[in-house]
Design a protein around this motif. Structure first.
Motif, PDB file in Angstrom:
ATOM      1  N   UNK A   1       4.916   3.507  -1.175  1.00  0.00           N
ATOM      2  CA  UNK A   1       4.587   2.879   0.222  1.00  0.00           C
ATOM      3  C   UNK A   1       3.415   3.058   0.659  1.00  0.00           C
ATOM      4  N   UNK A   2       2.372   4.239   0.108  1.00  0.00           N
ATOM      5  CA  UNK A   2       1.044   4.657   0.593  1.00  0.00           C
ATOM      6  C   UNK A   2       0.039   4.372  -0.626  1.00  0.00           C
ATOM      7  N   UNK A   3       0.496   3.759  -1.653  1.00  0.00           N
ATOM      8  CA  UNK A   3      -0.277   3.709  -2.886  1.00  0.00           C
ATOM      9  C   UNK A   3      -1.548   2.836  -2.651  1.00  0.00           C
ATOM     10  N   UNK A   4      -1.588   1.600  -2.139  1.00  0.00           N
ATOM     11  CA  UNK A   4      -2.612   0.941  -2.147  1.00  0.00           C
ATOM     12  C   UNK A   4      -3.414   0.982  -0.989  1.00  0.00           C
ATOM     13  N   UNK A   5      -3.444   1.985  -0.202  1.00  0.00           N
ATOM     14  CA  UNK A   5      -4.271   2.250   1.014  1.00  0.00           C
ATOM     15  C   UNK A   5      -5.175   3.533   0.889  1.00  0.00           C
ATOM     16  N   UNK A   6      -5.888   3.864   1.888  1.00  0.00           N
ATOM     17  CA  UNK A   6      -6.498   4.965   1.803  1.00  0.00           C
ATOM     18  C   UNK A   6      -6.030   6.135   2.834  1.00  0.00           C
ATOM     19  N   UNK A   7      -4.653   5.936   3.158  1.00  0.00           N
ATOM     20  CA  UNK A   7      -3.925   7.071   3.924  1.00  0.00           C
ATOM     21  C   UNK A   7      -3.694   8.204   3.242  1.00  0.00           C
ATOM     22  N   UNK A   8      -4.100   9.425   3.737  1.00  0.00           N
ATOM     23  CA  UNK A   8      -3.698  10.770   3.329  1.00  0.00           C
ATOM     24  C   UNK A   8      -2.565  11.394   4.101  1.00  0.00           C
ATOM     25  N   UNK A   9      -1.809  11.929   3.412  1.00  0.00           N
ATOM     26  CA  UNK A   9      -0.599  12.445   3.995  1.00  0.00           C
ATOM     27  C   UNK A   9      -0.493  14.169   3.814  1.00  0.00           C
ATOM     28  N   UNK A  10      -0.070  14.801   4.943  1.00  0.00           N
ATOM     29  CA  UNK A  10       0.115  16.170   4.565  1.00  0.00           C
ATOM     30  C   UNK A  10       1.977  16.374   5.233  1.00  0.00           C
TER      31      UNK A  10
END
Length: 447
Positions: free
Chosen positions: A410-419
């Protein structure tokens, strides 16, 4: 997509007075990190601290001196942000660029939060925190925190009913309206639909394919680029080849009706109809090829939104058993537009779908929809960091095993970082060892 991650490393010392953490996005997975520790090791306080600092909200930034920590350092692609707590509970904020030049130095005082209500002091304090928040945002972007109480937001019912009133869809007051978690799911699905449709519409409107179509047609006609030196049958074959190519690439966009293909289908039908002569195709070529090129570019621009819808639906429906989630941008036959939760109903050896209220979902189903929807919402609106506390809440063993896989999709094509901070060994199993930050207890000598 080549998007540079803004945050490189987050280091915290003295959480609840005793524990250190190091979250390094430069090694291993640059987009997804986990925090693991036993209860009472400052994990939740660390998540709140990171969010308070990077939320872009000055009221939250004012709470930083009240947090139990000694030092927080955030290294970004632009420089370093450092928070150091003094013995008097005030915090010194310093921002340095990559050349170690100090750009900002400010003091955050524990009394600022209470003093902000004083009319004589509030303007000065607010201006100072606005300046700090702006400078931090330039370096870190914006974060979102999904805490453990994410399905118990007491404001959700009000927000949902206001939205329904605006859409002239307000329901009569019933006991179900007080089901806060159900309203939160309604709300997050509406937010997800709005975010995806808005992105698709912006992409479609600003698409390269929306500009210059008619000028290309005029240029082709005036410069005799219609392929008039070819036989009509050859030109017709070129047009049919182009139609087939568009049919191949538009399937996902067409599946969710993100572009209206009525005109394209009408042209396709006319082109493929049997004719006694094909001379007319020489003239049509000059007109149709710019139109097809424009449509192809528009499809490519809208395709990311369609892919996210597909990823979300596939993730949910893979894990759900007797329920599915569907999407209809137009809300046909009186149903809600956007995402709809439906139950699989068996009757006389046949299965059908019946729309259900999200309030009727299990706790695990609600959490799953909420979390994956929030990942996509943050990814599409340009958030920098998404922080999730205990994503395993109410998720069974199988769902915990699959969760990280679908978050990544779901986050693959974005610059979002997740913790993610978790107690679950099943979720941690999907991480490489280098991507898990463990609490380290400070060793102090006793004199």
């Amino acid at each position: 997509m080549g998007i540079e991650n803004q945050i490189k490393r987050i280091s915290a010392k003295g959480m609840v007075g005793l524990y250190d953490y190091d979250i390094n996005f430069q090694n291993g997975d640059s987009k997804l990190k986990a925090i693991f520790s036993e209860n009472g090791c400052g994990k939740t306080n660390l998540l709140k601290l990171i969010h308070y600092v990077t939320s872009g909200n000055i009221e939250k930034l004012q709470k930083v001196p009240l947090m139990p920590f000694r030092e927080l350092c955030i290294k970004t692609s632009m420089g370093t942000i450092l928070f150091e707590k003094n013995e008097n509970r005030s915090v010194i904020l310093s921002i340095r660029d990559n050349n170690e030049e100090e750009l900002l130095s400010e003091e955050l005082r524990a009394g600022d939060l209470n003093s902000a209500s004083d009319v004589e002091l509030s303007d000065e304090i607010q201006d100072r925190y606005i300046r700090m928040s702006f400078n931090i945002h330039e370096y870190t972007g914006k974060s979102v925190l999904l805490g453990t109480n994410r399905l118990n937001d007491t404001d959700a019912r009000t927000r949902y009913r206001v939205r329904m009133l605006r859409k002239h869809e307000a329901r009569e007051e019933t006991d179900r309206d007080y089901e806060v978690s159900g309203n939160i799911i309604y709300s997050v699905l509406d937010d997800l639909n709005y975010s995806l449709v808005r992105n698709a519409q912006i992409a479609s409107t600003t698409s390269r394919g929306s500009r210059g179509v008619y000028s290309k047609i005029v240029k082709n006609v005036l410069n005799d680029r219609a392929g008039l030196d070819q036989r009509g049958r050859d030109v017709r074959n070129e047009i049919i080849k182009k139609i087939k190519h568009i049919n191949n690439i538009k399937k996902l966009v067409d599946k969710y009706n993100l572009i209206d293909f009525k005109e394209f289908r009408s042209i396709e039908k006319e082109i493929e109809a049997p004719r006694s002569t094909v001379r007319e195709f020489k003239s049509l070529y000059s007109i149709l090829i710019p139109y097809f090129d424009s449509l192809e570019e528009k499809i490519q621009d809208v395709l990311p939104a369609a892919s996210l819808i597909e990823s979300f639906i596939n993730a949910i429906n893979t894990m759900f058993r007797d329920k599915v989630i569907t999407y209809n941008i137009q809300g046909a036959y009186g149903s809600r537009n956007g995402f709809t939760v439906q139950s699989i109903v068996a009757h006389k050896n046949e299965e059908s779908l019946k729309e259900i209220d999200p309030a009727d979902l299990s706790s695990g189903e609600k959490h799953l929809i909420f979390l994956l929807a929030k990942v996509i919402i943050s990814a599409t609106r340009g958030d920098t960091l998404l922080i999730i506390d205990e994503p395993e809440i109410s998720l069974g063993m199988m769902w915990q095993r699959l969760f990280v896989k679908y978050v990544r999709k779901c986050a693959a094509e974005s610059g979002l970082q997740i913790i993610m901070a978790t107690h679950s060994p099943l979720i941690l199993d999907k991480y490489e060892e280098i991507d898990v930050s463990m609490s380290k207890r400070e060793i102090r000598s006793h004199m």
